[in-house]
Design an enzyme around this catalytic site. Structure first.
Site, mmCIF file in Angstrom:
data_model
loop_
_atom_site.group_PDB
_atom_site.id
_atom_site.type_symbol
_atom_site.label_atom_id
_atom_site.label_comp_id
_atom_site.label_asym_id
_atom_site.label_seq_id
_atom_site.Cartn_x
_atom_site.Cartn_y
_atom_site.Cartn_z
ATOM 1 N N LEU A 154 1.128 -1.663 -0.513
ATOM 2 C CA LEU A 154 0.238 0.257 0.008
ATOM 3 C C LEU A 154 0.689 1.230 -0.085
ATOM 4 O O LEU A 154 1.940 1.035 0.620
ATOM 5 C CB LEU A 154 -1.262 -0.069 1.493
ATOM 6 C CG LEU A 154 -2.077 -0.910 1.200
ATOM 7 C CD1 LEU A 154 -2.956 -0.428 2.861
ATOM 8 C CD2 LEU A 154 -3.017 -0.649 -0.103
ATOM 9 N N ASP A 155 0.468 2.456 -0.557
ATOM 10 C CA ASP A 155 1.425 3.799 -0.865
ATOM 11 C C ASP A 155 1.436 4.341 1.099
ATOM 12 O O ASP A 155 0.190 4.236 1.560
ATOM 13 C CB ASP A 155 1.037 4.250 -1.768
ATOM 14 C CG ASP A 155 0.321 3.776 -3.003
ATOM 15 O OD1 ASP A 155 1.526 2.906 -3.844
ATOM 16 O OD2 ASP A 155 0.064 4.743 -3.959
ATOM 17 N N TYR A 156 2.485 4.590 0.456
ATOM 18 C CA TYR A 156 3.198 5.562 2.038
ATOM 19 C C TYR A 156 1.564 6.599 1.905
ATOM 20 O O TYR A 156 1.658 6.650 3.627
ATOM 21 C CB TYR A 156 4.303 6.543 1.294
ATOM 22 C CG TYR A 156 4.521 7.202 3.054
ATOM 23 C CD1 TYR A 156 5.491 6.286 3.754
ATOM 24 C CD2 TYR A 156 4.792 8.946 2.981
ATOM 25 C CE1 TYR A 156 5.915 7.464 4.240
ATOM 26 C CE2 TYR A 156 5.141 9.274 3.976
ATOM 27 C CZ TYR A 156 4.685 9.367 4.943
ATOM 28 O OH TYR A 156 6.015 9.149 6.162
ATOM 29 N N THR A 200 -1.531 5.996 1.277
ATOM 30 C CA THR A 200 -2.923 4.963 1.339
ATOM 31 C C THR A 200 -2.706 4.396 3.036
ATOM 32 O O THR A 200 -1.841 3.122 3.347
ATOM 33 C CB THR A 200 -2.537 4.032 0.361
ATOM 34 O OG1 THR A 200 -2.769 4.743 -0.781
ATOM 35 C CG2 THR A 200 -3.933 3.502 0.288
#
Length: 247
Positions: free
Chosen positions: A105-107, A109
């Site tokens: 998961l993105d930073y 997100t």
């Protein structure tokens, strides 16, 4: 041949050392020995009495553990970070087992991510052909039209890739603030996929959360919380991934 024999790369993956794909590379690179002999053939089988070494270190089979984590924003989906930022494994107690995140998961997100040392299950869940539902909820600028939502379902071309949502719908809209809450269901897990898709239709994301992975959800958890998966959940997760592959 003993019925208890298993493929070498599977045994390595299940030990918690690495994923099955990386285990295969270690084997073909000549980094694995069985009973003192280097093995470079994929598919070679071993049993519980065989002595396996990876990069000269004896393989010790760990107990398999499975966690569901509600990842906060501002945390890296990794086990370490060269910029010394907080990583997902910082959020669970120190374990004897070495766990790692399944996918990313993105930073910026938040949401559901699985941590485990079961490389075999991780490979199964992350394989592109295993179309597991991943449900994201995004707060976006503007209010997407029905035509825009249909465009997301037909597919968006971004950076040479076609990105497609299985489903896309508006949960709520704030006409005064000109924002909306949008739910997207994906099967793919390409880099920054939800952000790229919504940016492509001129609805940049203000906040993004993954709410569901297969049948798993965040019920009962707040940001930063985690829990162990039950034996039944692990079996169901494995079965769902296999079923998705055969769709």
């Amino acid at each position: 041949m003993s019925t208890s024999e298993e493929r070498l790369q599977k045994v390595i993956a299940q030990s918690g050392v690495t994923s099955r794909r990386k285990a295969e590379k270690l084997i073909t690179d000549g980094k694995v020995t069985v009973n003192g002999e280097t093995v470079t053939t994929l598919g070679s089988k071993v049993n519980k009495d065989d002595k396996i070494e990876v990069n000269g270190v004896p393989l010790v089979k760990e107990d398999l553990v499975y966690f569901l984590l509600y990842k906060p924003r501002g945390v890296i989906s990794s086990v370490q970070d060269d910029k010394n930022r907080k990583v997902v494994t910082d959020l669970i107690p120190k374990l004897n087992e070495r766990v790692y995140p399944v996918g990313r998961l993105d930073y910026d997100t938040s949401g559901l991510i699985i941590l485990t040392n079961d490389g075999d299950l991780a490979q199964l869940l992350m394989h592109p052909s295993h179309e597991m539902d991943k449900v994201y909820v995004a707060k976006v600028k503007g209010i997407p039209t029905k035509q825009t939502l249909n465009k997301l379902k037909r597919g968006i071309n971004s950076e040479g890739e076609k990105l497609t949502a299985v489903d896309a719908k508006i949960i709520s809209a704030d006409v005064k603030k000109e924002t909306a809450i949008v739910e997207l269901t994906l099967h793919e897990g390409k880099n920054r996929q939800v952000r790229r898709m919504l940016e492509a239709v001129n609805h940049p994301i203000l906040k993004l959360k993954r709410e569901r992975y297969g049948f798993l959800n965040l019920k009962g958890l707040t940001s930063g919380d985690f829990r162990e998966l039950t034996v039944h959940e692990v079996k169901q997760l494995r079965a769902e991934a296999i079923q998705a592959k055969n769709r």
